[in-house]
Design a protein around this motif. Structure first.
Motif, mmCIF file in Angstrom:
data_model
loop_
_atom_site.group_PDB
_atom_site.id
_atom_site.type_symbol
_atom_site.label_atom_id
_atom_site.label_comp_id
_atom_site.label_asym_id
_atom_site.label_seq_id
_atom_site.Cartn_x
_atom_site.Cartn_y
_atom_site.Cartn_z
ATOM 1 N N MET A 1 0.844 -1.200 0.000
ATOM 2 C CA MET A 1 0.000 0.000 0.000
ATOM 3 C C MET A 1 0.881 1.253 0.000
ATOM 4 O O MET A 1 1.885 1.297 0.678
ATOM 5 N N LEU A 2 0.436 2.250 -0.758
ATOM 6 C CA LEU A 2 1.203 3.496 -0.798
ATOM 7 C C LEU A 2 0.972 4.304 0.474
ATOM 8 O O LEU A 2 -0.155 4.367 0.969
ATOM 9 N N PRO A 3 2.034 4.949 0.997
ATOM 10 C CA PRO A 3 1.807 5.875 2.113
ATOM 11 C C PRO A 3 1.040 7.100 1.613
ATOM 12 O O PRO A 3 1.002 7.365 0.406
ATOM 13 N N GLU A 4 0.463 7.833 2.529
ATOM 14 C CA GLU A 4 -0.303 9.020 2.117
ATOM 15 C C GLU A 4 0.637 10.124 1.649
ATOM 16 O O GLU A 4 1.752 10.265 2.152
ATOM 17 N N PHE A 5 0.149 10.909 0.678
ATOM 18 C CA PHE A 5 0.940 12.038 0.188
ATOM 19 C C PHE A 5 -0.006 13.048 -0.434
ATOM 20 O O PHE A 5 -1.140 12.716 -0.789
ATOM 21 N N ASP A 6 0.466 14.295 -0.550
ATOM 22 C CA ASP A 6 -0.295 15.314 -1.278
ATOM 23 C C ASP A 6 0.131 15.270 -2.729
ATOM 24 O O ASP A 6 1.309 15.062 -3.028
ATOM 25 N N LEU A 7 -0.813 15.501 -3.620
ATOM 26 C CA LEU A 7 -0.497 15.520 -5.045
ATOM 27 C C LEU A 7 -0.774 16.906 -5.601
ATOM 28 O O LEU A 7 -1.885 17.429 -5.456
ATOM 29 N N VAL A 8 0.242 17.506 -6.197
ATOM 30 C CA VAL A 8 0.082 18.815 -6.831
ATOM 31 C C VAL A 8 0.072 18.616 -8.339
ATOM 32 O O VAL A 8 0.898 17.865 -8.868
ATOM 33 N N MET A 9 -0.885 19.285 -9.017
ATOM 34 C CA MET A 9 -0.990 19.147 -10.466
ATOM 35 C C MET A 9 -0.733 20.500 -11.128
ATOM 36 O O MET A 9 -1.673 21.210 -11.483
ATOM 37 N N PRO A 10 0.521 20.879 -11.302
ATOM 38 C CA PRO A 10 0.811 22.170 -11.922
ATOM 39 C C PRO A 10 0.372 22.175 -13.393
ATOM 40 O O PRO A 10 0.390 21.142 -14.040
ATOM 41 N N GLU A 11 -0.008 23.376 -13.873
ATOM 42 C CA GLU A 11 -0.489 23.449 -15.250
ATOM 43 C C GLU A 11 0.647 23.702 -16.236
ATOM 44 O O GLU A 11 0.505 23.470 -17.431
#
Lengths: 291, 742
Positions: free
Chosen positions: A1-11
């Motif tokens: 299982m992946l650990p939790e993380f924030d995902l940023v989606m720059p344009e």
């Protein structure tokens, strides 16, 4: 299982660099994720924030310039495999792409990721090294271009700063007659980490060997060139004896370890065998053989 | 209309292709809890104490079970020598020990998988390490540390065969070949790691939905450990993602049932779910036995084998599993499908503190065949005879006596398969003998690539051997009025991916003369289906087919007598087999066999040591191909699995630890590694007692592959390899040692 993380989606690239500009080691770029997610699942790497760069326009596509091609860092291995531009300029890279992981991974994995991961076994590295490739690194404040040879520092270590990404990989073109080739020795034909790999680039000059470059993977803490072997061959007529001597020098330049895939002794021997084989093959192809 | 012999579309094909088929890990019930197992992760130790206080204090932990919670703390398919949970407070002697890294010490049941894992890691175990005994040659010594202190020695199985006069045999021999062979561990590497769901069903039965190979044996073993009546246990097999023998012994079955039952006793009626990771699967289930075989064979210059002496040592690992049965097979097959007048065999199964070894496709046959066929190939070379011609002078025929002093059952076709395979591989019969007409072609351009062709053949039993109880049941219900509108077949046989259920339906349709689409199969649920024995020993089609034919006949009789529904319940019992005589080995080992021959063409890179399997021809007498496409699938699957065994699969253990704990270090063949061509020659010489003439065939093509490949390598570069896997480095080193490489 992946650990939790924030995902940023720059344009765009600017936004991505802004995100990375915090110089926080917990913020890392992700494209194909074929190395990163494996590391995260095993908890070897637990970044707090991932900046997804895979669709950023400036990082995709293969550009033709007069003196070089520029491969965007997010160009996938599958795209490399299909590229006639790369086939014309760097045939060894096509061969590396062909033996890279498996078709599914090739659809996701990127050239930038393969280099940034800096595995000693990185499949694209030896081919790019013999083609004198450079990496263009961008951060919010700075841009620089480095020879690939100076990019790698050690096992999974590069000079890349936390706020930097690889923007593109430059591969110079040449007008001189040249050829290149790559051979990966793995424990099977797909999905294999190389036991040893070798790439060779050869130019023909006045009927003899012009510039020659030899690079090796999986036989040192980082992908590396065999300079002494190259020097021996430059400007010479290629006899089998000379090729063998060069292959010996390449093997001597390697510093492999023993691990579950192979012993140091076998790896060093394979550097010799593969270097000799590639040099012989290219010399025949370029009508340079003197035997 | 004929339904047997058609390549009918598999009844599970659509669901599997669409991803709709449910495997054990896909089942979820409302309110389910999650289980994690604490493995020993050390090879040999006494467990002095297990402190679960900290783990129990973690919010979300529901229960933690240890040895003291197991009603009867022992299990085992052949002998109950393994604790369900290892630790103090057990009601069985020496169950406070762990004997390999995958021994189970505690199970944690919690609200989520993460909490269960966290609590598992918070359990504190006080171990006292014991000597690690991994070398089977040390373990076999009388003064070796006893891994099971309640036994006299680490040897837990021994057979002997004495036929004729071995000294006299060797005196008659003009050529004697002696060899020491060893075979490696192999991991089953099925796609679906162990998983399951345990719960109490609406009738109060302790129920597990798991993947296994024999529902009723699982049921019995669970009942024994839980000390409950068999009827109170229910075992259900949904879709199963491969087995290959690796699911013949228990993995999660007993602990899942135990957890569901203990929760129920605590007044908590919630299902329990578990899914093993690949790493847990690698250390948690048994492997193929490594064998060490010392052997000496003698032949006359006319080409008759006159003596064979063999000593086999099978490394059983920490517990018996099926080691003694595997040893029985290896003992029979180590002298090959040949009539040899003087035979002496001694074989031993030995405990070590490594992962237990047990059932795996071929079941002792591949190890025995490797030694036997290598000896035959070397003898042929020494006699300057063609290996096919030499074999044909010695093959077993109708009426000839096995090493165990009795003839094979009728329908011996080893000669037919050898000739068919040889002919297809370019051998020709001229001037009274067989010889290779076309030698392998090397390329002038690629001097480092050398090609060679090798040949081997084998026989393999169908069904349980040496007096083991053998039977199979089937029930058929016929519905309709004037004509049969619907037939319901009840059968326990496990569909492990081999296509058994489709074969059942085809055989039922044939026996009833009812279209396939009118057959409805109820399968593999002990609440509805009767004992069918295991999906192993290449027996399922043979045994189930005979049971289905019997049930169909009974049902049709009742149908004719106007009973509605007409029900036929039938138990098939094959001819009796007998155990080895303890002194001479005399026995009637099996009631049926399959016969197979293979020719392999390889290409050796003499500089890198890489070996590529270029072409493979397999001639297999299957009696009757119930579904030819599935037969071809079994041949190709067996060949690829055996090719991995021969060339690639390298399970590395050191001091009882496993260094290859996943599929990135334990490599199995990919689609690019398989032979360019596998030619299946399906022969159909009916077995006199097989259903519609069918013989078993799931394991047979596995057996001759390794010795055929080593013979091909010898043909290419002149080296005999007596152990494997033949990884590039191994081959390269040997070429270098013998200065055969540039």
């Amino acid at each position: 299982m992946l650990p939790e993380f924030d995902l940023v989606m720059p344009e765009n690239l600017q936004q991505a660099l802004e995100n990375l500009g915090q110089r926080n080691p917990g913020v890392v770029p992700v494209a194909g994720g074929t190395n990163l997610t494996v590391d995260m699942r095993s908890r070897r790497h637990t970044p707090a924030t991932l900046v997804n760069i895979e669709h950023i326009q400036e990082l995709t596509g293969i550009l033709q310039e007069d003196d070089r091609i520029e491969i965007g860092s997010c160009v996938t291995i599958a795209e490399i495999l299909k590229s006639p531009i790369i086939a014309a300029v760097a045939p060894a890279l096509i061969e590396a792409a062909r033996g890279f992981a498996n078709p599914l991974i090739r659809n996701r994995a990127t050239i930038g990721g393969n280099l940034a991961d800096a595995s000693p076994a990185a499949d694209t590295a030896p081919s790019l090294l013999v083609h004198n490739a450079q990496v263009e690194l961008w951060s919010k404040k700075n841009r620089r271009i480095l020879p690939l040879d100076e990019f790698f520092v050690g096992v999974r270590k590069t000079v890349l700063q936390p706020d930097e990404i690889i923007k593109s990989v430059h591969v110079p073109k040449t007008n001189r007659p040249s050829a290149s080739s790559f051979y990966k020795l793995g424990l099977r034909k797909a999905d294999a980490i190389s036991v040893a790999s070798v790439a060779v680039y050869l130019e023909k000059k006045n009927g003899a060997c012009g510039q020659v470059r030899i690079a090796m993977g999986s036989v040192a803490p980082k992908p590396l060139r065999a300079y002494a072997a190259e020097e021996l061959l430059t400007g010479k007529h290629l006899s089998l004896k000379l090729i063998e001597e060069a292959a010996k020098l390449a093997a001597e330049a390697s510093s492999p370890i023993s691990d579950i895939r192979g012993s140091a002794e076998y790896r060093r021997r394979m550097v010799f065998v593969l270097t000799r084989r590639l040099l012989t093959h290219l010399a025949e192809m370029m009508e340079l053989k003197d035997w | 209309m004929s339904y047997v012999g058609e390549s009918a579309i598999r009844i599970d094909a659509v669901a599997k292709v669409k991803g709709e088929a449910l495997y054990p890990g896909d089942f979820n019930l409302l309110g389910q809890t999650y289980m994690k197992i604490l493995f020993a992760n050390r090879p040999h130790a006494i467990v002095h104490s297990i402190d679960t206080r900290l783990a129990e204090s973690i919010p979300g932990v529901i229960a933690i079970l240890t040895a003291k919670d197991v009603p009867v703390n022992e299990y085992g398919l052949i002998m109950p020598d393994q604790p369900v949970l290892c630790g103090p407070g057990s009601n069985k002697p020496y169950a406070d020990r762990v004997r390999f890294i995958g021994d189970q010490v505690a199970v944690v049941i919690a609200e989520t998988e993460e909490i269960a894992a966290k609590a598992r890691d918070a359990i504190v175990v006080d171990y006292e390490d014991l000597p690690v005994v991994t070398n089977v040659h040390e373990a076999i010594r009388p003064d070796a540390f006893k891994i099971h202190p309640d036994r006299d020695s680490n040897v837990f199985g021994h057979y002997r065969i004495r036929k004729g006069n071995i000294e006299e045999g060797f005196r008659r021999a003009d050529v004697i070949i002696e060899g020491d062979y060893s075979t490696p561990v192999q991991e089953h590497a099925y796609l679906q790691p162990e998983a399951g769901l345990g719960y109490i069903d609406e009738q109060g039965r302790v129920t597990v939905v798991v993947a296994g190979q024999w529902t009723h044996e699982d049921q019995h073993q669970i009942a024994h450990s839980l000390n409950l009546p068999v009827e109170q246990i229910r075992v259900i097999y949904p879709a199963i993602g491969g087995a290959f023998g690796g699911r013949e012994d228990m993995s999660v079955q007993i602990v899942l049932a135990l957890a569901a039952w203990k929760l129920h006793q605590l007044g908590i009626n919630r299902p329990v779910k578990i899914i093993w990771s690949r790493e847990e699967s690698f250390i948690g289930h048994h492997k193929r036995h490594p064998y060490f075989i010392h052997t000496r064979w003698g032949a006359t210059k006319e080409g008759k084998v006159v003596a064979a002496e063999v000593e086999l040592i099978g490394d059983g690992g920490a517990y018996a599993y099926t080691s003694t049965k595997v040893l029985g097979n290896a003992t029979l097959m180590c002298t090959g499908p040949y009539e040899i007048p003087n035979v002496k065999v001694d074989s031993y199964a030995v405990y070590t503190t490594t992962i237990p070894n047990g059932a795996f496709r071929g079941f002792g046959g591949p190890q025995g065949a490797f030694a036997a066929e290598s000896q035959m190939n070397k003898l042929a070379e020494a006699l300057n005879m063609d290996p096919v011609d030499f074999r044909l002078k010695n093959l077993l025929q109708e009426g000839s006596l096995l090493s165990v002093g009795t003839p094979l059952p009728k329908g011996v076709t080893i000669r037919e398969v050898v000739e068919a395979c040889a002919e297809s591989a370019g051998w020709r019969f001229t001037n009274g003998k067989w010889s290779k007409a076309v030698p392998p072609q090397n390329f002038e351009r690629y001097q480092h690539l050398k090609r060679g062709i090798g040949f081997a053949c084998s026989f393999k039993n169908v069904g349980f051997s040496f007096g083991a109880p053998e039977q199979c049941m089937a029930k058929i219900e016929l519905y309709g009025q004037a004509e049969i509108e619907r037939a319901v077949l009840y059968h326990s046989g496990a569909e492990v991916g081999q296509g058994a259920h489709t074969a059942f339906v085809q055989m039922a349709a044939e026996a009833l003369d009812v279209p396939l689409e009118r057959i409805h199969l109820v399968a593999s649920d002990t609440a509805y289906t009767e004992n069918s024995g295991s999906a192993s020993a290449s027996r399922m089609t043979f045994m189930a087919g005979n049971a289905i034919r019997g049930a169909a006949q009974l049902a049709l009789e009742k149908w004719a007598a106007e009973e509605r529904p007409a029900v036929g319940l039938f138990q098939y019992r094959p001819p009796r087999t007998t155990p080895y005589d303890p002194e001479t080995g005399k026995s009637e080992p099996n009631f049926a066999y399959g016969y197979v021959a293979e020719a392999a063409e390889v290409e050796v890179d003499i500089e890198t040591g890489e070996v590529r399997l270029v072409n493979l021809i397999c001639a297999d007498d299957v009696g009757k191909a119930v579904n030819p496409q599935q037969v071809q699938g079994q041949i190709e699957g067996a060949v690829v699995q055996a090719a991995g065994y021969a060339l690639m699969e390298n399970f590395v253990q050191k001091d009882g630890e496993v260094l290859t704990r996943g599929l990135s270090t334990y490599l199995i063949p990919t689609v690019l590694d398989i032979p360019e061509q596998v030619k299946s020659i399906i022969l159909e010489y009916p077995d006199p007692i097989g259903p519609f003439g069918a013989r078993g065939m799931g394991e047979m093509p596995y057996l001759p592959l390794v010795p055929a490949v080593t013979a091909a390598i010898h043909d290419a570069v002149g080296i005999w390899f007596d152990d494997f896997p033949l990884t590039s480095e191994r081959v390269c080193n040997e070429l270098k040692r013998l200065k055969l490489s540039a």
